[in-house]
Enzyme design. Sequence first.
Site: not given
Ligand code: BV8
Ligand code: ZN
Length: 255
Positions: A111, A113, A128, A139, A160, A197, A241
Amino acid sequence: MAEAAPTIPESLLTAARAAHGVVVLTGAGVSAESGIPTFRDALTGLWAKYDPMQLATPQAFAADPRLVTRWYDQRRLAVLACQPNAGHRALARWQDRLEYRGGRFTLITQNVDRLHQRAGSRDVAELHGALTRWRCSECGQVGEETGPAFAQHPPRCAACGAARRPDVVWFGEQLPVAAFERARRAAESAALFLAVGTSGTVEPAAGLVRVAAAAGATTVEVNAAATALSDVVDHVLRGPAAVLLPRLVDCVTGC
Ligand code: BV8
Ligand code: ZN
């Protein structure tokens, strides 16, 4: 397949009470009860026509920096207006009690937040980034932004003049190396690992559950619904949660 348990199984409580190293990985669901839409739902209203996978990328920022920084500024203001919930506070309490007894507690979050920190959690591994931290796209100058909405979009760097961006990890960007390395080492040595979550869809964060399971940890999912991790873990606690975490922590810490 682990059965979803509305109550907390005695076998899980026994393992949790004995655990010297506890690791918790959280996702957007832990902040849902604070009123922050989960990542997959974060595009309501004005943003409903966008896909977060498209907007949370360097390409989107390059193509339309104004659109992207407006979305992030709106999310920044939304999280600043929210409060941590009972789930966040329970994790902070668990850390205090375990570390007081000489145990190790590692909180890893996807998260952006900062509600864990506002609830009192310490040394949070932010995989993240954070919505309140913005950096210059040229810069690299970084600043904490906890004030009102930016006057212009994209906001400009005072040093910058280049466009500033949220200091979060976009899709295709590398996670902060030190934070992820610390998270991986904690998962490798955890006695108990909880995924709370998170849909378990974003890598490499989601893979930490498998690292912990392979290293012999007792693994638990706390989630309102089934996910990609439900079949991987030893125990599933199905529900919100903010209800399940306080109940689990009270049972484990004897409150
Ligand atoms: C990278 C910041 C490489 C921005 C976010 C394998 C290995 C490595 C990479 C990959 C791979 N396969 C695919 C990839 C690429 C990609 C990826 O994972 N794609 C997926 C979607 C297919 N990964 C990346 O690009 C990562 N980078 O690997 O770079 C690299 C290496 C070297 C050099 C250069 C590059 C970067 C990933 C980070 C992306 N940024 N956030 C922003 O927030 O705007 S990710 C974003 O999704 C959020 O951070 C969020 O937290 C995260 C995950 O989602 P969840 O937190 O799980 O949230 P979601 O809504 O999906 O689910 C909510 C859950 O809560 C549900 O299950 C629901 O049932 C539950 N829930 C709801 N209410 C409740 C509850 N549970 C309990 N109580 C409740 N009340
Ligand atoms: Zn700057």
